[in-house]
Design a protein around this motif. Structure first.
Motif, PDB file in Angstrom:
ATOM      1  N   ILE A  14       3.962 -27.030  10.526  1.00 16.14           N
ATOM      2  CA  ILE A  14       4.189 -27.553   8.975  1.00 16.14           C
ATOM      3  C   ILE A  14       4.206 -28.679   9.024  1.00 16.14           C
ATOM      4  N   TRP A  15       4.129 -28.892   7.583  1.00 14.80           N
ATOM      5  CA  TRP A  15       4.378 -29.998   7.284  1.00 14.80           C
ATOM      6  C   TRP A  15       5.235 -30.263   6.405  1.00 14.80           C
ATOM      7  N   VAL A  16       6.237 -31.193   5.669  1.00 14.15           N
ATOM      8  CA  VAL A  16       7.348 -30.897   5.378  1.00 14.15           C
ATOM      9  C   VAL A  16       8.015 -31.744   4.217  1.00 14.15           C
ATOM     10  N   ARG A  17       8.574 -31.020   2.638  1.00 13.52           N
ATOM     11  CA  ARG A  17       8.555 -32.476   2.272  1.00 13.52           C
ATOM     12  C   ARG A  17       9.743 -32.184   1.352  1.00 13.52           C
ATOM     13  N   PHE A  18      10.193 -34.076   1.990  1.00 15.35           N
ATOM     14  CA  PHE A  18      11.763 -33.426   2.073  1.00 15.35           C
ATOM     15  C   PHE A  18      12.275 -34.551   0.971  1.00 15.35           C
ATOM     16  N   VAL A  19      13.311 -34.221  -0.116  1.00 17.15           N
ATOM     17  CA  VAL A  19      13.730 -34.835  -1.438  1.00 17.15           C
ATOM     18  C   VAL A  19      15.192 -35.502  -0.468  1.00 17.15           C
ATOM     19  N   LEU A  20      14.943 -36.475  -1.395  1.00 13.16           N
ATOM     20  CA  LEU A  20      15.703 -37.298  -1.356  1.00 13.16           C
ATOM     21  C   LEU A  20      16.870 -38.065  -2.513  1.00 13.16           C
ATOM     22  N   VAL A  21      17.933 -37.347  -2.114  1.00  7.51           N
ATOM     23  CA  VAL A  21      18.798 -37.361  -3.389  1.00  7.51           C
ATOM     24  C   VAL A  21      20.328 -38.237  -2.349  1.00  7.51           C
ATOM     25  N   SER A  22      20.176 -39.170  -3.239  1.00  9.12           N
ATOM     26  CA  SER A  22      21.771 -40.776  -2.884  1.00  9.12           C
ATOM     27  C   SER A  22      23.016 -39.101  -2.930  1.00  9.12           C
ATOM     28  N   GLY A  23      23.265 -38.950  -1.355  1.00  6.55           N
ATOM     29  CA  GLY A  23      25.197 -38.213  -2.010  1.00  6.55           C
ATOM     30  C   GLY A  23      24.611 -36.485  -1.651  1.00  6.55           C
ATOM     31  N   ASP A  27      23.002 -36.951   4.676  1.00  7.84           N
ATOM     32  CA  ASP A  27      23.420 -37.976   4.773  1.00  7.84           C
ATOM     33  C   ASP A  27      23.136 -36.992   6.838  1.00  7.84           C
ATOM     34  N   PRO A  28      23.595 -38.394   7.834  1.00  6.48           N
ATOM     35  CA  PRO A  28      22.877 -38.787   9.127  1.00  6.48           C
ATOM     36  C   PRO A  28      22.271 -37.230   9.571  1.00  6.48           C
ATOM     37  N   VAL A  34      17.283 -31.843   9.737  1.00  8.33           N
ATOM     38  CA  VAL A  34      16.050 -31.040   9.410  1.00  8.33           C
ATOM     39  C   VAL A  34      14.673 -31.800  10.711  1.00  8.33           C
ATOM     40  N   ALA A  35      14.862 -32.998  11.425  1.00  8.62           N
ATOM     41  CA  ALA A  35      14.067 -32.949  11.652  1.00  8.62           C
ATOM     42  C   ALA A  35      13.655 -32.273  13.668  1.00  8.62           C
ATOM     43  N   ALA A  36      14.469 -32.091  13.168  1.00 10.10           N
ATOM     44  CA  ALA A  36      14.740 -31.651  15.344  1.00 10.10           C
ATOM     45  C   ALA A  36      14.892 -30.025  14.830  1.00 10.10           C
ATOM     46  N   GLY A  37      15.076 -28.895  13.383  1.00 18.32           N
ATOM     47  CA  GLY A  37      14.845 -27.912  13.268  1.00 18.32           C
ATOM     48  C   GLY A  37      14.676 -27.140  13.643  1.00 18.32           C
ATOM     49  N   VAL A  38      12.974 -27.188  13.067  1.00 20.20           N
ATOM     50  CA  VAL A  38      11.837 -26.901  14.137  1.00 20.20           C
ATOM     51  C   VAL A  38      10.455 -27.379  14.716  1.00 20.20           C
ATOM     52  N   PRO A  39      10.225 -26.418  15.634  1.00 19.34           N
ATOM     53  CA  PRO A  39       9.594 -27.200  16.411  1.00 19.34           C
ATOM     54  C   PRO A  39       8.541 -27.697  16.103  1.00 19.34           C
ATOM     55  N   LEU A  76      18.007 -47.114   1.706  1.00 17.41           N
ATOM     56  CA  LEU A  76      18.848 -45.284   2.437  1.00 17.41           C
ATOM     57  C   LEU A  76      17.363 -44.799   2.725  1.00 17.41           C
ATOM     58  N   LEU A  77      16.364 -44.808   2.289  1.00 21.05           N
ATOM     59  CA  LEU A  77      15.004 -44.578   1.639  1.00 21.05           C
ATOM     60  C   LEU A  77      14.312 -44.474   3.491  1.00 21.05           C
ATOM     61  N   GLU A  78      14.272 -45.936   3.998  1.00 24.47           N
ATOM     62  CA  GLU A  78      13.794 -46.825   5.421  1.00 24.47           C
ATOM     63  C   GLU A  78      14.457 -45.738   5.883  1.00 24.47           C
ATOM     64  N   ARG A  79      15.978 -45.723   6.244  1.00 27.33           N
ATOM     65  CA  ARG A  79      16.988 -45.539   7.080  1.00 27.33           C
ATOM     66  C   ARG A  79      16.357 -43.671   7.360  1.00 27.33           C
ATOM     67  N   VAL A  80      16.084 -42.553   5.933  1.00 29.96           N
ATOM     68  CA  VAL A  80      15.821 -41.817   6.457  1.00 29.96           C
ATOM     69  C   VAL A  80      14.260 -41.720   7.164  1.00 29.96           C
ATOM     70  N   ARG A  81      13.372 -41.891   6.692  1.00 28.59           N
ATOM     71  CA  ARG A  81      11.748 -41.990   7.526  1.00 28.59           C
ATOM     72  C   ARG A  81      12.351 -42.652   9.098  1.00 28.59           C
TER      73      ARG A  81
END
Length: 92
Positions: A14-23, A27-28, A34-39, A76-81
């Motif tokens: 699976i390839w995921v598109r994660f839309v990053l919206v401030s607030g 949330d970490p 999301v990162a660990a949810g689907v193997p 924020l973008l770099e933290r999430v990435r």
């Protein structure tokens, strides 16, 4: 998420598109979930929120629900990435 788990149960990458919206989904704990949810997630494309759709809402006479929401800043973008990378995922 149910569909993602159905794909994972079949071993489908699976390839995921994660839309990053401030607030909102930034949330970490949410990003880690999301990162660990689907193997079988192999790659995540982090898409920073923008207001390009606001004109379409205006043309339709509708209020843009995220009009006061700023785009995410570079930190924020770099933290999430980085969070996705920490889970071993390829990040775009």
């Amino acid at each position: 998420m149910r569909f993602a788990h159905r794909l994972a149960d079949r071993g489908i990458p699976i390839w995921v598109r994660f839309v990053l919206v401030s607030g909102l989904p930034d949330d970490p704990a949410n990003v880690d979930a999301v990162a660990a949810g689907v193997p079988t997630v192999e790659r995540v494309e982090v898409l920073p929120f923008h207001r390009l759709g606001a004109a379409k809402y205006a043309a339709l006479g509708l209020p843009f629900p995220l009009s006061g929401t700023p785009p995410p800043d570079a930190g924020l973008l770099e933290r999430v990435r980085g969070q996705f990378r920490d889970h071993g995922l390829a990040v775009i």
